[in-house]
Design an enzyme around this catalytic site. Structure first.
Site, PDB file in Angstrom:
ATOM      1  N   HIS A  78      -3.114 -39.128 -55.440  1.00  0.00           N
ATOM      2  CA  HIS A  78      -4.053 -38.006 -55.390  1.00  0.00           C
ATOM      3  C   HIS A  78      -3.315 -36.767 -55.896  1.00  0.00           C
ATOM      4  O   HIS A  78      -2.147 -36.546 -55.581  1.00  0.00           O
ATOM      5  CB  HIS A  78      -4.522 -37.804 -53.952  1.00  0.00           C
ATOM      6  CG  HIS A  78      -5.341 -36.559 -53.783  1.00  0.00           C
ATOM      7  ND1 HIS A  78      -6.379 -36.243 -54.630  1.00  0.00           N
ATOM      8  CD2 HIS A  78      -5.257 -35.541 -52.888  1.00  0.00           C
ATOM      9  CE1 HIS A  78      -6.909 -35.096 -54.246  1.00  0.00           C
ATOM     10  NE2 HIS A  78      -6.243 -34.649 -53.198  1.00  0.00           N
ATOM     11  N   ASN A  89      -6.667 -29.941 -58.223  1.00  0.00           N
ATOM     12  CA  ASN A  89      -7.101 -30.953 -57.251  1.00  0.00           C
ATOM     13  C   ASN A  89      -8.614 -31.158 -57.404  1.00  0.00           C
ATOM     14  O   ASN A  89      -9.401 -30.295 -57.026  1.00  0.00           O
ATOM     15  CB  ASN A  89      -6.749 -30.461 -55.838  1.00  0.00           C
ATOM     16  CG  ASN A  89      -7.156 -31.445 -54.754  1.00  0.00           C
ATOM     17  OD1 ASN A  89      -7.877 -32.407 -55.014  1.00  0.00           O
ATOM     18  ND2 ASN A  89      -6.702 -31.198 -53.542  1.00  0.00           N
ATOM     19  N   CYS A 131     -10.862 -35.950 -50.178  1.00  0.00           N
ATOM     20  CA  CYS A 131      -9.997 -36.363 -51.290  1.00  0.00           C
ATOM     21  C   CYS A 131      -9.653 -37.859 -51.254  1.00  0.00           C
ATOM     22  O   CYS A 131      -9.214 -38.425 -52.253  1.00  0.00           O
ATOM     23  CB  CYS A 131      -8.716 -35.533 -51.303  1.00  0.00           C
ATOM     24  SG  CYS A 131      -9.048 -33.782 -51.488  1.00  0.00           S
TER      25      CYS A 131
HETATM   26  C1  LIG Z   1      -1.271 -24.279 -50.499  1.00  0.00           C
HETATM   27  C2  LIG Z   1       0.207 -24.388 -50.843  1.00  0.00           C
HETATM   28  C3  LIG Z   1       0.389 -24.518 -52.327  1.00  0.00           C
HETATM   29  C4  LIG Z   1       0.885 -23.108 -50.364  1.00  0.00           C
HETATM   30  O1  LIG Z   1       2.272 -23.224 -50.593  1.00  0.00           O
HETATM   31  P1  LIG Z   1       3.293 -22.833 -49.437  1.00  0.00           P
HETATM   32  O2  LIG Z   1       4.629 -22.967 -50.036  1.00  0.00           O
HETATM   33  O3  LIG Z   1       2.970 -23.672 -48.239  1.00  0.00           O
HETATM   34  O4  LIG Z   1       2.960 -21.332 -49.203  1.00  0.00           O
HETATM   35  P2  LIG Z   1       2.423 -20.586 -47.889  1.00  0.00           P
HETATM   36  O5  LIG Z   1       1.026 -20.992 -47.568  1.00  0.00           O
HETATM   37  O6  LIG Z   1       3.454 -20.731 -46.809  1.00  0.00           O
HETATM   38  O7  LIG Z   1       2.412 -19.095 -48.398  1.00  0.00           O
HETATM   39  C5  LIG Z   1       3.597 -18.437 -48.844  1.00  0.00           C
HETATM   40  C6  LIG Z   1       3.233 -17.035 -49.272  1.00  0.00           C
HETATM   41  O8  LIG Z   1       2.474 -17.094 -50.519  1.00  0.00           O
HETATM   42  C7  LIG Z   1       1.272 -16.332 -50.381  1.00  0.00           C
HETATM   43  N1  LIG Z   1       0.260 -16.939 -51.224  1.00  0.00           N
HETATM   44  C8  LIG Z   1      -0.675 -17.866 -50.877  1.00  0.00           C
HETATM   45  N2  LIG Z   1      -1.421 -18.176 -51.939  1.00  0.00           N
HETATM   46  C9  LIG Z   1      -0.961 -17.447 -52.964  1.00  0.00           C
HETATM   47  C10 LIG Z   1      -1.326 -17.338 -54.317  1.00  0.00           C
HETATM   48  N3  LIG Z   1      -2.331 -18.050 -54.849  1.00  0.00           N
HETATM   49  N4  LIG Z   1      -0.609 -16.507 -55.098  1.00  0.00           N
HETATM   50  C11 LIG Z   1       0.397 -15.796 -54.615  1.00  0.00           C
HETATM   51  N5  LIG Z   1       0.787 -15.832 -53.335  1.00  0.00           N
HETATM   52  C12 LIG Z   1       0.109 -16.662 -52.518  1.00  0.00           C
HETATM   53  C13 LIG Z   1       0.957 -16.397 -48.908  1.00  0.00           C
HETATM   54  O9  LIG Z   1       0.124 -15.313 -48.545  1.00  0.00           O
HETATM   55  C14 LIG Z   1       2.330 -16.289 -48.293  1.00  0.00           C
HETATM   56  O10 LIG Z   1       2.723 -14.950 -48.297  1.00  0.00           O
HETATM   57  P3  LIG Z   1       3.581 -14.341 -47.066  1.00  0.00           P
HETATM   58  O11 LIG Z   1       4.866 -15.126 -47.061  1.00  0.00           O
HETATM   59  O12 LIG Z   1       3.733 -12.911 -47.458  1.00  0.00           O
HETATM   60  O13 LIG Z   1       2.741 -14.570 -45.852  1.00  0.00           O
HETATM   61  C15 LIG Z   1       0.841 -25.622 -50.131  1.00  0.00           C
HETATM   62  O14 LIG Z   1       0.966 -25.361 -48.764  1.00  0.00           O
HETATM   63  C16 LIG Z   1       0.051 -26.868 -50.329  1.00  0.00           C
HETATM   64  O15 LIG Z   1      -0.071 -27.372 -51.423  1.00  0.00           O
HETATM   65  N6  LIG Z   1      -0.466 -27.432 -49.237  1.00  0.00           N
HETATM   66  C17 LIG Z   1      -1.209 -28.653 -49.294  1.00  0.00           C
HETATM   67  C18 LIG Z   1      -2.548 -28.363 -49.836  1.00  0.00           C
HETATM   68  C19 LIG Z   1      -3.284 -29.603 -50.105  1.00  0.00           C
HETATM   69  O16 LIG Z   1      -2.740 -30.564 -50.527  1.00  0.00           O
HETATM   70  N7  LIG Z   1      -4.585 -29.530 -49.869  1.00  0.00           N
HETATM   71  C20 LIG Z   1      -5.479 -30.541 -50.197  1.00  0.00           C
HETATM   72  C21 LIG Z   1      -5.196 -31.781 -49.475  1.00  0.00           C
HETATM   73  S1  LIG Z   1      -6.199 -32.950 -50.212  1.00  0.00           S
END
Ligand SMILES: CC(C)(COP(=O)(O)OP(=O)(O)OC[C@H]1O[C@@H](n2cnc3c(N)ncnc32)[C@H](O)[C@@H]1OP(=O)(O)O)[C@@H](O)C(=O)NCCC(=O)NCCS
Length: 322
Positions: A249, A279, A113
């Site tokens: 980004h 993204n 990215c």
């Molecule tokens: C991926 C992201 C949106 C997840 O959000 P989060 O608040 O961290 O959520 P978590 O990963 O802790 O998951 C929370 C819960 O949602 C669930 N979950 C994950 N994806 C889901 C989806 N698409 N829909 C519904 N529930 C989902 C998980 O299973 C978890 O359930 P649990 O509590 O029963 O275990 C966030 O962590 C993020 O944006 N991270 C950075 C990603 C990024 O920038 N990547 C690219 C870098 S260039």
């Protein structure tokens, strides 16, 4: 030494749109969850025939038109991509052939990215040192091909697209500084763990997909981007008030908001496309830049802060006068 100035931008998004409602039909997710956690409402997805170079070519031609130059004036082509057409030749070489610019250097950059910021930084050095006068830098991705569409933790986040800029030597200020970083010790948090010389079988089976520990990535991204804001401002002896626009980004609206806060910028000074693009990896910054230039928000003379964070981890920024 001359500056490198952006003299034209272009973008392209494939026609097909995948909404959160569409994803609700594919995996156990909801529009509410995706919107609340990421800010994403929809993303564009290439059709099965469209390649990264197809997207890159349209974005590049749009940038060339906006710059008012002829393609043959380009002396350097850099394509930032994680999803190249082939193992080789590079997508930059394929693009060069399509643009009919045979001869000048063309190569790909792989910094996921952050790739566009890396490419911009390299092109700027070529221009500053007088090696070339005019450069094309593209960020282009068909990220949908490395997504497991049955994995709700990743498939809701990404989209396809391309963005491009033409940089040219100028005596007027353009790019003021760029800052590039990487820390490979975080490689396991965000990866497609297969390739040519490692886990080739996975690649051959067609199951080489993005794996991510989202919440860990999130924490490091916020912390790291805050640090690079400080580093970039300090390097230019500038304060937050001197920044007109943040072009971040586009991974997650919550990461973007945290960086804006660090810059003390209200959200109306931040270019946000994550809601409608998701993204798009290396394409996200140049696409956002192009949109805000074309709709008139970003004007000549504005001071822009570009930043990105991605797999590797890699991260980087560019401070420039548009
Ligand atoms: C991926 C992201 C949106 C997840 O959000 P989060 O608040 O961290 O959520 P978590 O990963 O802790 O998951 C929370 C819960 O949602 C669930 N979950 C994950 N994806 C889901 C989806 N698409 N829909 C519904 N529930 C989902 C998980 O299973 C978890 O359930 P649990 O509590 O029963 O275990 C966030 O962590 C993020 O944006 N991270 C950075 C990603 C990024 O920038 N990547 C690219 C870098 S260039």
């Amino acid at each position: 030494m001359s500056y490198a100035r952006i003299i034209g931008t272009g973008g392209f998004l494939p026609e097909k749109v995948l909404t959160n409602a569409d994803l609700e039909q594919m995996v156990d997710t909801s529009d509410e969850w995706i919107t609340k956690r990421t800010g994403i409402k929809k993303r564009h997805v290439a059709d099965s025939e469209q390649t990264t170079c197809d997207l890159a070519e349209i974005a590049a031609r749009n940038a060339i038109d906006a710059a008012g130059i002829q393609a043959r004036e380009i002396e350097l082509i850099i394509v930032a991509t994680t999803t190249p057409n082939r193992v080789f030749p590079s997508t930059a070489c394929l693009l060069q052939q399509r643009l009919g610019v045979n001869g000048p250097a063309a190569f790909d950059i792989q910094a996921v990215c952050t790739g566009f910021i890396y490419g911009l930084s390299i092109a700027e050095k070529f221009i500053r040192t007088g090696s070339v006068k005019t450069a094309l830098v593209v960020g282009a991705e068909v990220f949908s091909r490395i997504i497991d569409w049955s994995d709700r933790t990743t498939c809701v986040l990404f989209g396809d697209g391309a963005g491009a800029v033409i940089l040219q030597a100028s005596s007027e200020p353009g790019i003021l500084s760029t800052h590039l970083h990487a820390d490979g010790s975080y490689q396991h948090l965000l990866t497609v763990p297969a390739g040519i010389s490692e886990s080739y079988d996975v690649l051959k089976q067609g199951t080489a997909f993005v794996q991510m520990q989202g919440s860990e990535v999130f924490k490091v991204a916020v912390r790291t981007l805050e640090k690079i804001v400080e580093e970039t401002l300090a390097a230019n002896n500038m304060s937050q008030e001197q920044i007109d626009w943040l072009i971040p980004h586009q991974a997650n609206i919550r990461i973007i908001t945290a960086t804006a806060k660090k810059l003390n910028l209200s959200m109306d000074r931040v270019i946000v496309t994550v809601d409608s693009h998701g993204n798009t990896s290396a394409a996200s910054v140049p696409l956002a830049l192009d949109i805000a230039i074309r709709d008139g928000r970003i004007k000549r003379g504005d001071t822009l802060f570009l930043e990105a964070f991605g797999g590797g981890f890699t991260w980087g920024s560019a401070l420039l006068i548009y």
